[in-house]
Design an enzyme around this catalytic site. Structure first.
Site, PDB file in Angstrom:
ATOM      1  N   ASP B  85       0.797  -1.219   0.000  1.00  0.00           N
ATOM      2  CA  ASP B  85       0.000   0.000   0.000  1.00  0.00           C
ATOM      3  C   ASP B  85       0.831   1.270   0.000  1.00  0.00           C
ATOM      4  O   ASP B  85       0.272   2.358  -0.027  1.00  0.00           O
ATOM      5  CB  ASP B  85      -0.972   0.015   1.179  1.00  0.00           C
ATOM      6  N   ARG B 267      -4.326   5.095   5.948  1.00  0.00           N
ATOM      7  CA  ARG B 267      -4.587   4.806   4.534  1.00  0.00           C
ATOM      8  C   ARG B 267      -5.603   5.769   3.956  1.00  0.00           C
ATOM      9  O   ARG B 267      -6.100   6.662   4.632  1.00  0.00           O
ATOM     10  CB  ARG B 267      -5.083   3.357   4.416  1.00  0.00           C
ATOM     11  N   TYR B 280      -0.137  -3.256  11.556  1.00  0.00           N
ATOM     12  CA  TYR B 280       0.747  -4.422  11.592  1.00  0.00           C
ATOM     13  C   TYR B 280       0.917  -4.791  13.061  1.00  0.00           C
ATOM     14  O   TYR B 280       1.372  -3.972  13.859  1.00  0.00           O
ATOM     15  CB  TYR B 280       2.117  -4.099  11.007  1.00  0.00           C
ATOM     16  N   PRO B 374       7.112  -6.189   4.901  1.00  0.00           N
ATOM     17  CA  PRO B 374       6.451  -5.018   4.302  1.00  0.00           C
ATOM     18  C   PRO B 374       6.566  -3.768   5.161  1.00  0.00           C
ATOM     19  O   PRO B 374       6.129  -2.712   4.747  1.00  0.00           O
ATOM     20  CB  PRO B 374       4.991  -5.480   4.202  1.00  0.00           C
TER      21      PRO B 374
END
Lengths: 653, 653
Positions: B85, B267, B280, B374
Site C-alpha cells: 500500500d 490509509r 501491523y 512489508p
C-alpha cells in the site's frame, strides 16, 4: 519467501476505483414520471459546449440520473469548431475541486508573463519591449493562465461526465422549438420539440437550459435578444507552429506598432514536440467599426468585408507588425486553424424565464447570454462559470433543499440569484472588454492612436483588469446568498488579496492538518459536491474550555444537525495558541465531527492575516457550494448563521 | 454576436487527445518474425503485478508493439490479492515523469509524519509519544509517503498502458515451463510453454522476464533460488475503518508497549467518506523466529502456527498494545482485509540468465528476486523500480541502440548493469529491512527487549534509513553507466540533499524558463521517454562569446547530432550573470536547440548551490533515462562526455 494466510471482504475490490463525488440528499420525491409514453425530464440542457457540458457534469455529480437529466447537441461528436483556448486561474481552481484539473496543469501551456511591445524611439529597433508583468497578479492557487485547445477541455469534462452518466450527451439531436405551457401538464410545463436522427419528437421537462451558443434557439424561442454594441473591429486569428526570431514568442504579448496591433498567445505543446502559437491580428484597412445599432444590412456588409480576409492577408499583416522580426508558419501545413471575426459586446437582459407562478423554467448560460471579444481570454471561462453558479442552485431546487418564498410571489429566491449574479457579472465583463478590446485595437502610444490612450494607461488597464480577467476578483452584489451585514468584523479592504468578503471566492490558503500533519490546501476541502461549508476561525483562547471558541464549536455542531444530513460541512482553523493543543484539551465535538478538517492556521501560512481575522476575536464564515463567501460573522453569532442558512436551506425532516 | 469565418486543418482534431510519449528510434530491423505459424515475440513478461505492469507500460511507451511484446498473467483480472500500500516519494517522482501520479497525489493518503510511542515512565499513561519526525527527511519533490490500495496502483498503470497497447495484458494465461535452446531458432532461443484458456502452446521469444512473484515459475525454471534468512516473526495485518481514541491514528506510528509492537499505517479515504487504517501487529506468543535455514518441515510447522492466527487474535493483541486507548473496527463489516504472514529477507543470487554467447535472455524482477518484510513500505516500490531500471536498457538493446562488447565475451554491457545495480540494491534493502524489522518486532526500550536497542537507536535507524526507504537515497556503484572519474569537480558530500553524484537520481529543482518565465520542475524535463539528457550548468561568463560556456554549448550541440536522432536532449541552466541576457547575446545554438529547456538556475531555487556546482566553473552532467546521474564532468570536457556516451550508445547511421 512471503507466507500469507489472508482474508478479504468483497468490497475491497471497490478500492481500486477512482473516488466518486457523493450525491446531494433529496428531500423531494424520487423522480418517477407517469408511465404514459410521454418522455419527461427534470432538466433538459440544449448544447454541449463548455457551458452545457459543465452543467451536465455538475448536475450528474449532484445525483440527477440519466432519466431526470438530458443533454442534447446537434453535432455528431465533440465540438470541432471551438476557438477558445484560455483557462483562467479561477477556472482551474474550480476544475481542481472537481478533480479534473490535472491534464491541464500538466499539459496546457502556462502563461506566466505578459510582455508589452511598442514603437521604439530608436528607429533602428522599430519596436521594443516596454514592460513585462506577471500574467496573474492577484494571489491565486494557480499563478498562471493556461492555454489549451477548447476541444481538449470539452473532452476532459466529458470523460469525467461518463463516470456519472451512462448515456452522456445525446448527440445528433437538435432543438427545433420550445415553449412553456402550464395548462397541459403543470409539473412539466416546458415543451421541447427535438429532432433525433431525422425524427421529430416533443418532450416535456420541468426546466430547460439554453447552452446553445450565440445563435441560441432557446433564447429566441423565449423572445429574448442580445443587446448592446454591435460590431467590433475585424480581427484575424491564426493557430500555427511558427518560425520567428521575435524574442517573446512564448510570452503573451500585446504588440502595438505603427503598422497595427497583434496579440500573441503561446499555446500548448503538440505531439510533434512543437509548440503552437495563436496570433490575434487587427485588420485595420478592411473595416471601420460599425455603428452602435447594426441592422441586417450592416451585418451583411460586414460579412462581405470579412470574406475578403484571407490567411495570406492575416499573415502579411502580422509580418508587418512584427518587423524588424520575421514570423511565418514553420511549414506549409503548420497552420492548424484560422478565422476572421468581428465580435460586439452584447448581453441578454434576462437570464431566466419564469412561469406565471414565479418558478424559473428556462435558463440561459454562456455565449447564449453574453458575447464579447476573445482577447481577454474570458469566453469559455465565463460560460462555464455561469453553469457553475447555476448548477447547485438548480439541484437544490429540484431536490427540495431550498424553500419557495411565500412573500416573494412564490419565487425561489436561491434560483433568482442566478440571474442577478451572472447578469451583473456579464455586464461588467462587457464593460471591461469594450475598453480593453478597443484599447487593444487602437494604436496605443503611437501618433496614429485614435483614443489617445498611452502605453502606461493600457498597462494599467490590464493590471486593474487582472482581478477580473483571472476570474479571481469576481464579486457578487448583496442578495439572499450574500450577506454583508457583519462587515466591520474583518480588518482590511484588499479583498483581491484574500481579505474575507461576502460575494467573493474564498482564497486558497495552505493549512497544516492537526490529525496527521498533512500540508493541505483549504480549497481541497471545498470539493464541488454542492455542500455548504461552515469555516470556523477559532480564537486564541481555544484551550479555555469556557471560552468563546469552545462554546461556538459546540453550538455550530448542534446547528449543523438541524439541516439535511451531510449538507453542511465544517472546517475548523485555530491560531497560534498559548499552550500545546491535544485532542483531550479541546471540545470533544471537534474530533467527533471535524477530525479531518481541523487545521493549524499559522504553521504554514497565516490564514488569519490573509483573511483579515483577529485571532483574539475569530470569525465564522459560511462558504457557498461554489466556493464564494456567503456570510462572515462573529464566531459566537450562531443566530445569524442560523438565520442565513434558514433563509436558503430547507430544515431537515 | 460572434461572426466567424473559419478554416481548420484536419489534424486539429488530434489536439483534443492526451499527449503520447514519443517512441524510441529503432536502428535494428523492424520486428518481422517468419510467417511459419510459430508465435514469436521479442519480449515476454510473465506476471502483471506492479513490476510486470510497469515493465509492460515502459516498453510499450518506448515503442514495442503488441506483436513484439507479450505480457501474460494467470489471473482473470487485476490483482485482488495485493497487499502492498505504500508509494515512496521516489516512486511518485517516477510516476510523475510518466504522467500517472495525479490520482495518487490527489486521492492517496499522504503520510507526512512518523510518531514513535513507547512505554511511559508514568504508569497512569502506560504509553506515550516520545517523538514525532517528518516521514520524508531528505529533500524530494514529494514530501510525503503515499498509501493507497495496490489494486488501485495497478489499475492506474494499466489504464495508461491501454493507451499504448491495444491488447494489454493477456490474462488467464499461465506459464507452465520455459527453457533456453539456441540450437533450434537462434534469434528466438527462449521457449515458453503457456496455457491459454486450458490449451497448451509453445511460444518463442528473444527475451523473457519473470515478474511472477515470490513463488516465481521463471526463477525455478532457470534453476535459481532465493537465498538468505528464512522466516521472520509472525505478524498479523488488518485493513479496517477503526474506532479509536488513540490520538495519532492518522500518523504512521511505531508503538512499542510492554504488551508488544504495532505499526499504524494511515490509509486513503474511501467512498463512504471514512478513512482506512492498516495495523501491523506482532503476534509474539505464537512463534519464535525460525532458524537461518528453514527446511520443508520448518515451513510446514510455521504454516501450522500461522493458521492459529485469527482476526480476533490480531485485534485482541492490538487492543492490548494500544492500552489505555481503545481501538476496534468501527462496525462488524469494517474490516477490508486481514492476513497473517511471516517473511524472511531473501535475495536471488542472479537477476539475469544469459545464453552461451553472453546475451542476457531471462531477467527476474520484483518479488521473484527479493523478499522482505512489508514494514518499511518497500515491496511494491522496489519491484517497480527494478522494471524501471531494466526497461530502457532492454529497449536500447532490442532497438539496436547500445553496442555489444567484443572484449567482454560478447555481452551487452548496458544490460549487465541491470543485475549489478538492482542486485546490490536488493541486498542493501534486505540488510536494512533485517535491522528495521527485528528492531521493530523487538520490545524496543522496554525491559523485555532482546536486542537491547534503545528507543533513540531505533529512531536513529529510521532516520538514517529514510534516504533508503524514501527511495531518494538509492546509489548505484560505478559501472559502465556510472562514471565517477571527475568527482573532484563537485563541492560537498551531502548527496542525499542534492549534491551531484553519479549513481544517484538527479534531485528536482525549481527553475525559471527564459523563454516564457514559466516556473518549472527540472524533473518535468526528465520525462520517462528513454532519452538521455545532457544537463549543462553554464558559467557566469556566458555573455562572453569566447568564454567556456559559449564554446561548450556549441560543442555539445555538435556532439548530440552524432547520435541517433532525438536520443539525447539538452537542458541548459545559467547562473546569476553580470549583465542582462537576451537571445541575441548568447550563442545561437541555445535558441535553435534548447529554446524551451533553457533556464535561470538562480531566480527560484539556487540550482548551483543545491547541486554543488561552482558558477565560475560550471559542469556538464549526463542524466540517464531513469533520472540517475551517469557522469559529471567539466563543462568543456566534451571528450569525456563523448567517451561515456560512445561506450553505451550506438552512433547514428
Amino acid at each position: 519467501m512471503p507466507l500469507f494466510t489472508e482474508n478479504a471482504s468483497s468490497w475491497r475490490d471497490l478500492r481500486a476505483l477512482r473516488s466518486f463525488a457523493p450525491p446531494l440528499p433529496r428531500l423531494s420525491p424520487k423522480f418517477a414520471p407517469p408511465d404514459d409514453g410521454i418522455q419527461r425530464h427534470e432538466v433538459i440542457i440544449v448544447g454541449a459546449g463548455p457551458a452545457g457540458l459543465m452543467l451536465h457534469l455538475l448536475l450528474a455529480r449532484y445525483g440527477l440520473t440519466d432519466q431526470s437529466l438530458l443533454c442534447i447537441d446537434s453535432k455528431p461528436g465533440t465540438l470541432k469548431s471551438g476557438q477558445a483556448d484560455g483557462i483562467q486561474p479561477r477556472t482551474l481552481e474550480v476544475f481542481k475541486t472537481l478533480g479534473i484539473s490535472d491534464e491541464i496543469e500538466n499539459e496546457a501551456c502556462q502563461m506566466w508573463e505578459f510582455a508589452f511591445w511598442n514603437t521604439s524611439d530608436d528607429p533602428a529597433k522599430v519596436i521594443e519591449r516596454r514592460s513585462c508583468v506577471p500574467e496573474v497578479i492577484p494571489p491565486a492557487r494557480f499563478k498562471y493562465e493556461a492555454t489549451i485547445h477548447q476541444g481538449r477541455v470539452e473532452r476532459i469534462i466529458e470523460a469525467d461526465l461518463l463516470r456519472y452518466s451512462q448515456r452522456g450527451v445525446l448527440r445528433k439531436t437538435k432543438l427545433i422549438s420550445m415553449w412553456i405551457d402550464e395548462s397541459v401538464d403543470p409539473e412539466f410545463p416546458v415543451f421541447a420539440e427535438i429532432e433525433v436522427d431525422g425524427e421529430l419528437r416533443v418532450v416535456r421537462t420541468k426546466h430547460l437550459v439554453g447552452a446553445d451558443g450565440a445563435h441560441s434557439v432557446v433564447r429566441r424561442a423565449v423572445g429574448l435578444e442580445l443587446e448592446g454594441q454591435s460590431l467590433d473591429y475585424i480581427w484575424g486569428v491564426v493557430d500555427a507552429v511558427v518560425d520567428t526570431n521575435f524574442p517573446d514568442i512564448r510570452r503573451r504579448c500585446a504588440i502595438h506598432s505603427s503598422e497595427g496591433s497583434v496579440m500573441v498567445i503561446p499555446r500548448e505543446r503538440i505531439n510533434t514536440g512543437e509548440y503552437i502559437t495563436r496570433l490575434y491580428v487587427n485588420i485595420p484597412e478592411i473595416v471601420e467599426p460599425a455603428s452602435l445599432d447594426a441592422d441586417a444590412d450592416l451585418k451583411k456588409e460586414a460579412k462581405g468585408r470579412r470574406s475578403r480576409v484571407t490567411l495570406e492577408g492575416i499573415l502579411k499583416q502580422a509580418e508587418d507588425v512584427f518587423k524588424p522580426y520575421y514570423i511565418r508558419p514553420k511549414r506549409d501545413d503548420a497552420v492548424d486553424w484560422w478565422a476572421a471575426y468581428q465580435i460586439g459586446q452584447r448581453v441578454c437582459p434576462e437570464f431566466i424565464v419564469k412561469d406565471h407562478t414565479g418558478v424559473p423554467r428556462v435558463f440561459i448560460v454562456g455565449d447564449a447570454c453574453h458575447t464579447h471579444s476573445p482577447k481577454a481570454g474570458q469566453g469559455m471561462n465565463v460560460s462555464m462559470m455561469d453553469s457553475y453558479n447555476l448548477a447547485w442552485k438548480l439541484a437544490y431546487h429540484i431536490n427540495g433543499l431550498t424553500p419557495r418564498s411565500v412573500d416573494m410571489g412564490g419565487s425561489i429566491p436561491m434560483l433568482d440569484t442566478y440571474h442577478s449574479e451572472r447578469h451583473a457579472n456579464a455586464q461588467r465583463l462587457i464593460d471591461f472588454d469594450r475598453k480593453f478590446s478597443s484599447g487593444f485595437s487602437d494604436r496605443v502610444g503611437t501618433a496614429k492612436s485614435r483614443s489617445g490612450m498611452s502605453h502606461s494607461e493600457f498597462v494599467d488597464l490590464f493590471n486593474t483588469g487582472c482581478g477580473f480577467t483571472s476570474g479571481c476578483g469576481v464579486e457578487y452584489d448583496e442578495n439572499i446568498l450574500v450577506d454583508r451585514s457583519s462587515a466591520e468584523l474583518i480588518s482590511g479592504k484588499d479583498f483581491l488579496s484574500g481579505i474575507l468578503r461576502p460575494g467573493r471566492r474564498l482564497l486558497n490558503v495552505k493549512l497544516k492538518r492537526f490529525a496527521d500533519g498533512w500540508h493541505r490546501d483549504i480549497q481541497d476541502d471545498l470539493a464541488s459536491t454542492g455542500r455548504f461549508r461552515l469555516l470556523l476561525l477559532l480564537t486564541n483562547d481555544l484551550l479555555d474550555i469556557a471560552g468563546v471558541s469552545a462554546t461556538s464549536v459546540n453550538s455550530t455542531a448542534t446547528l449543523v444537525q438541524q439541516f439535511p444530513t451531510s449538507l453542511l460541512e465544517q472546517i475548523i482553523v485555530y491560531p497560534r495558541l498559548p499552550g500545546e493543543i491535544t485532542w483531550e484539551n479541546i471540545p470533544r465535538c471537534v474530533k467527533d465531527h471535524s477530525e479531518m478538517t481541523f487545521y493549524s492556521g499559522c504553521e504554514l501560512e497565516d490564514a488569519y492575516r490573509i483573511y483579515g481575522v483577529d485571532p483574539a476575536r475569530g470569525a465564522q464564515v459560511v462558504v457557498r457550494p461554489d466556493g464564494y463567501v456567503g456570510l462572515v460573522t462573529e464566531l459566537s453569532d450562531i443566530a445569524r448563521v442560523d438565520a442565513y442558512l434558514s433563509r436558503i436551506i430547507t430544515r431537515g425532516a
